[in-house]
Enzyme design. Structure first.
Site, mmCIF file in Angstrom:
data_model
loop_
_atom_site.group_PDB
_atom_site.id
_atom_site.type_symbol
_atom_site.label_atom_id
_atom_site.label_comp_id
_atom_site.label_asym_id
_atom_site.label_seq_id
_atom_site.Cartn_x
_atom_site.Cartn_y
_atom_site.Cartn_z
ATOM 1 N N GLU A 35 0.829 -1.208 0.000
ATOM 2 C CA GLU A 35 0.000 0.000 0.000
ATOM 3 C C GLU A 35 0.866 1.262 0.000
ATOM 4 O O GLU A 35 0.530 2.247 -0.651
ATOM 5 C CB GLU A 35 -0.951 0.012 1.207
ATOM 6 C CG GLU A 35 -2.062 -1.015 1.118
ATOM 7 C CD GLU A 35 -2.976 -0.802 -0.082
ATOM 8 O OE1 GLU A 35 -3.032 0.318 -0.612
ATOM 9 O OE2 GLU A 35 -3.626 -1.767 -0.520
ATOM 10 N N TYR A 116 -6.541 6.249 4.550
ATOM 11 C CA TYR A 116 -6.652 5.305 3.447
ATOM 12 C C TYR A 116 -5.852 4.023 3.730
ATOM 13 O O TYR A 116 -6.366 2.901 3.612
ATOM 14 C CB TYR A 116 -6.185 5.944 2.117
ATOM 15 C CG TYR A 116 -5.901 4.877 1.107
ATOM 16 C CD1 TYR A 116 -6.946 4.267 0.433
ATOM 17 C CD2 TYR A 116 -4.608 4.398 0.907
ATOM 18 C CE1 TYR A 116 -6.711 3.218 -0.432
ATOM 19 C CE2 TYR A 116 -4.360 3.356 0.053
ATOM 20 C CZ TYR A 116 -5.414 2.765 -0.620
ATOM 21 O OH TYR A 116 -5.182 1.714 -1.447
ATOM 22 N N ASP A 134 -9.915 6.443 -1.954
ATOM 23 C CA ASP A 134 -8.805 6.994 -2.729
ATOM 24 C C ASP A 134 -9.368 7.546 -4.039
ATOM 25 O O ASP A 134 -10.588 7.616 -4.220
ATOM 26 C CB ASP A 134 -7.724 5.919 -2.979
ATOM 27 C CG ASP A 134 -8.178 4.851 -3.964
ATOM 28 O OD1 ASP A 134 -9.388 4.797 -4.289
ATOM 29 O OD2 ASP A 134 -7.331 4.073 -4.435
#
Ligand code: SF4
Length: 343
Positions: A35, A116, A134
């Site tokens: 991520e 996020y 996002d």
């Protein structure tokens, strides 16, 4: 939760979602690494970095034990180096605490982890009911519900946050989150999505109202700052060169560079010669541009040959240059020089 929406995108994901290496695991460490890499990097480029990174640092302990210079070197070329520094600092925090964080609050306490990333790790690794939000999710939701509120306003953030939470399939949060992000990345793409083959078309308000190209809305454009860099590639008669490590408070913290002079416009050759009067100056590369998110860099680089290197930084044999992590812009210059393409 909207059952049609949720079921349709998860069904689509199972048939057409991407098979990515970080999807084959529930290991929070690997999900976290993927991520962070993908925060500002496209999947195609990030994939190779991810494989290299988790091969070299297969768990949080190996990352915490590594010197920062090595972590930055592994990151070289990905840009946004604060991500690598934060990963490293966070790995040390995790090792000190004895366990990988497993709640929204403890994930958010890690440097470099925002809402996020906490939602992505929490939902995929631990099945926490946290909805990701996002650019892909903004686009899909704004189109499906034909929401014209600009996404870069406080009101827009609140509205989309509430909607994303409402739409989450809390029984399968990890799958749902990955599905909506992939759907935005592959199907409901920014330019010219192929709505004719879209499984959500039937309920999509942007499609029925002819608003697809206009959504999502933004209120302003980001202003880009021009910066002018002149590098001196200082080399002495023994084949040694000079490097400087970049400090805090600007781009590329912790990376190495050749001595850099910033000015409000490009320097002339006589101005460059005045920077180091004892050097024999010749152009290595000029007029190189490098785009960052809010800055456009204009760079010239000069070879400055000297008998004795000035006391401006670290002296290293030129043959060891690759041991030091340098910004992408300098890689670009070296690449041009190696190709003999002196502009
Ligand atoms: S119909 Fe078009 S705009 Fe609507 S969700 Fe599908 S791809 Fe996106």
């Amino acid at each position: 939760m909207n059952c049609f929406f949720s079921y349709t995108i998860q069904n689509w994901f199972q048939e057409q979602g991407r098979s990515l290496p970080w999807r084959q695991t529930k290991d929070p460490y690997k999900i976290w690494i993927s991520e962070i890499i993908l925060q500002q990097t496209r999947v195609v480029q990030g994939w190779e970095y991810y494989e290299r990174f988790v091969t070299r640092f297969p768990d949080v302990c190996s990352l915490a034990d590594a010197p920062e210079d090595e972590v930055l070197r592994m990151w070289q070329g990905l840009g946004y180096y604060s991500r690598a520094r934060n990963l490293h600092a966070a790995a040390r925090m995790v090792v000190e605490s004895g366990a990988f964080p497993s709640t929204r609050e403890t994930l958010l306490a890690l440097p470099g982890v925002g809402e996020y990333t906490a939602a992505a790790i929490g939902s995929i690794a631990y099945d926490l009911p946290l909805a990701v939000l996002d650019g892909n999710v903004y686009r899909v939701l704004s189109r499906y519900f034909a929401i014209e509120t600009p996404i870069d306003t406080t009101e827009g953030c609140k509205q989309f946050r509430a909607l994303a939470d409402e739409m989450l399939d809390s029984n399968h949060p990890g799958m749902y989150n990955q599905a909506i992000m992939d759907f935005g990345a592959l199907q409901c793409v920014p330019q010219h999505p192929d709505c004719a083959v879209c499984p959500l078309r039937e309920g999509c308000l942007a499609f029925s109202q002819g608003l697809v190209g206009a959504l999502p809305c933004k209120s302003r454009h980001t202003k880009v700052r021009d910066r002018y860099f002149t590098y001196l590639y200082l080399r002495d008669t023994q084949g040694r060169i000079l490097l400087q490590r970049r400090g805090a408070g600007d781009i590329w913290q912790g990376l190495y560079q050749w001595p850099l002079f910033e000015s409000s416009q490009p320097l002339t050759l006589s101005q460059v010669s005045a920077l180091c009067p004892e050097a024999r100056i010749s152009s290595m590369a000029s007029g190189i541009t490098h785009q960052l998110s809010h800055q456009l860099l204009h760079a010239d680089c000069y070879l400055a040959e000297v008998d004795v290197l000035p006391d401006w930084g670290v002296v290293i044999p030129e043959t060891e240059r690759s041991h030091y992590a340098i910004p992408r812009l300098l890689e670009k210059i070296l690449c041009l020089v190696e190709k003999g393409d002196r502009k």
